[in-house]
Design an enzyme around this catalytic site. Structure first.
Site, PDB file in Angstrom:
ATOM      1  CE  LYS A 154      -2.111  -1.996   3.495  1.00 11.31           C
ATOM      2  NZ  LYS A 154      -1.774  -3.476   3.390  1.00 11.31           N
ATOM      3  CB  SER A 230       9.637  -0.234   6.493  1.00  8.97           C
ATOM      4  OG  SER A 230       8.932   0.131   5.348  1.00  8.97           O
ATOM      5  NE  ARG A 231       7.012  -1.938  12.739  1.00  9.27           N
ATOM      6  CZ  ARG A 231       6.360  -1.307  12.323  1.00  9.27           C
ATOM      7  NH1 ARG A 231       6.593  -0.071  11.903  1.00  9.27           N
ATOM      8  NH2 ARG A 231       5.167  -1.541  12.607  1.00  9.27           N
ATOM      9  CG  ASP A 255       9.617   7.750  10.827  1.00 16.17           C
ATOM     10  OD1 ASP A 255       9.659   8.798  11.532  1.00 16.17           O
ATOM     11  OD2 ASP A 255       8.541   7.037  10.798  1.00 16.17           O
ATOM     12  CD  GLU A 260      11.158   2.168  16.182  1.00 15.28           C
ATOM     13  OE1 GLU A 260      11.756   2.674  15.244  1.00 15.28           O
ATOM     14  OE2 GLU A 260       9.958   2.283  16.518  1.00 15.28           O
ATOM     15  CG  HIS A 292       7.750   4.528  14.253  1.00 20.03           C
ATOM     16  ND1 HIS A 292       8.231   3.249  14.513  1.00 20.03           N
ATOM     17  CD2 HIS A 292       6.803   4.339  13.513  1.00 20.03           C
ATOM     18  CE1 HIS A 292       7.602   2.380  14.137  1.00 20.03           C
ATOM     19  NE2 HIS A 292       6.582   3.126  13.334  1.00 20.03           N
ATOM     20  CD  GLN A 293       8.047  13.473  12.663  1.00 19.75           C
ATOM     21  OE1 GLN A 293       8.992  13.651  13.362  1.00 19.75           O
ATOM     22  NE2 GLN A 293       7.160  14.331  11.854  1.00 19.75           N
ATOM     23  CB  ALA A 294       6.475   8.005   8.649  1.00 22.30           C
TER      24      ALA A 294
END
Ligand code: NAD
Length: 344
Positions: A154, A230-231, A255, A260, A292-294
């Site tokens: 997606k 992603s990760r 990100d 993290e 991790h704000q995407a």
């Protein structure tokens, strides 16, 4: 009224869930703590648990929730690499939010590319000190450059459209290429060799862990720009740090970061950072780390809250459970569930 306990709840989560809470027969109790074996006791007496990306849903947590009589855990995120699905099967239904705003993440990936390439972060700092020098701020036209996209789900597909809008040549690698698409799929090695920019949009699995490691970076073009929304563990961050030091990697927009879970979403500004790799990465002028704000847009937060509450409501009203993931789904990444009923 069902009692829901939410872990790792931030003010923006409370806002979006509180806005919808009255539409459901739920009372939500918010905890700032992350879910892990030490905090799982907070869920005692609840009917359901809501968790997030850096919560630990391991065998011990699942066992304790099972003893508490809790049968459903709703992830308010898409990724689910933090769940021990083998332990959960038969005990705890796991639902997630498969899509809330793929645009949010794809747009953030492009924001990282534009910022790094045109050095907006450095210009912002300079002009605040009335330093109007342009030295060291030269970027390049994205138009005509080749971008390699790993994972064409997606988010990856929306990102492809954004990149094409910039006139970039898009090549992609996916373990399960989309059929009937006009995506130019190549092997992973070819993507690594040909790309000026590489952006990761695949999930974290056993196969994708450190998909970008020293070997992969050696295949890449000199000065390649790496984007990861992603990760974290898709990239070997030690190998990345070394490649940034030699200039093999020209810039990185991160990100997510593999270590993290104990760091991101929290304020460590008054504490000495103990993670040496992260501390080193943050010092580099050609690295941007976002926490991790995407996903963090109004639209995404509203969709996350609605789908999470709908998932729980469907479970409690014994409706279909289309967003459940189970052990079998997990072992087949593109699980082709033909049913919408609970997996067990
Ligand atoms: P998706 O499931 O729609 O797409 C993932 C794609 O990766 C699929 O096409 C799949 O075939 C492919 N894939 C699976 N295994 C692969 C492998 N070994 N090699 C190459 N490709 C492989 O997922 P999505 O909604 O596009 O999300 C992608 C990832 O983005 C998620 O897994 C999640 O980790 C991450 N994400 C991050 C944020 C954020 O805020 N930073 C928010 C949402 C999602």
């Amino acid at each position: 009224m069902k009692k829901i306990v939410m872990f790792d709840a931030k003010p923006y989560d409370r806002e979006s869930f509180d806005r919808l809470q009255s539409q459901y027969d739920f009372r939500i109790k918010y905890f700032e703590n992350k879910l892990n074996p030490d905090t799982v006791a907070l869920a005692k007496g609840a009917d359901a648990v809501v968790a997030f990306v850096n919560d630990t849903i391991d065998e011990q947590v699942i066992e304790t929730l099972h003893v508490f009589g809790i049968k459903i855990l709703a992830l308010r995120c898409a990724g689910y690499n933090n769940v021990d699905f083998t332990a959960a099967y038969g005990k705890l239904h796991i639902v997630h939010v498969p899509a809330y705003s793929p645009y949010a993440v794809a747009e953030h990936a492009m924001a990282l590319i534009l910022t790094l390439n045109r050095k907006i972060h450095r210009a912002f700092n300079r002009t605040r000190e009335f330093n109007f020098s342009l030295n060291g701020l030269t970027g390049y036209d994205l138009h005509g450059k080749t971008i390699g996209i790993i994972g064409t789900g997606k988010i990856g597909r929306i990102f492809i459209d954004i990149c094409r809008g910039f006139g970039m040549h898009v090549i992609a690698y996916d373990l399960f290429p989309a059929e009937d698409s006009d995506i130019n799929y190549v092997s992973l090695d070819e993507l690594l060799k040909r790309s000026d920019i590489i952006s990761l949009h695949c999930p974290l699995t056993k196969e994708t862990h450190h998909i970008i490691d020293e070997k992969a970076l050696n295949l890449a073009k000199d000065g390649v720009v790496l984007i990861n929304t992603s990760r974290g563990a898709l990239i070997d961050s030690l190998a990345l740090t070394e490649a940034l030091k030699t200039g093999k990697v020209g810039a990185a927009g991160l990100d997510v970061y593999e270590e993290e879970s104990e760091i991101f979403f929290e304020d460590f500004s008054a504490i000495v950072m103990q993670d040496d790799i992260l501390a080193r990465l943050v010092t580099m002028p050609n690295v941007i780390v976002t926490s991790h704000q995407a996903f963090l847009t109004n639209e995404a937060l509203a969709n996350i809250a609605k789908t999470t509450l709908d998932n729980l409501n469907l479970y409690f009203t014994e409706g279909d459970l289309p967003n459940e993931i189970c052990y079998q789904c997990k072992t087949r990444p593109n699980c082709d569930r033909t049913h919408n009923r609970p997996c067990f």
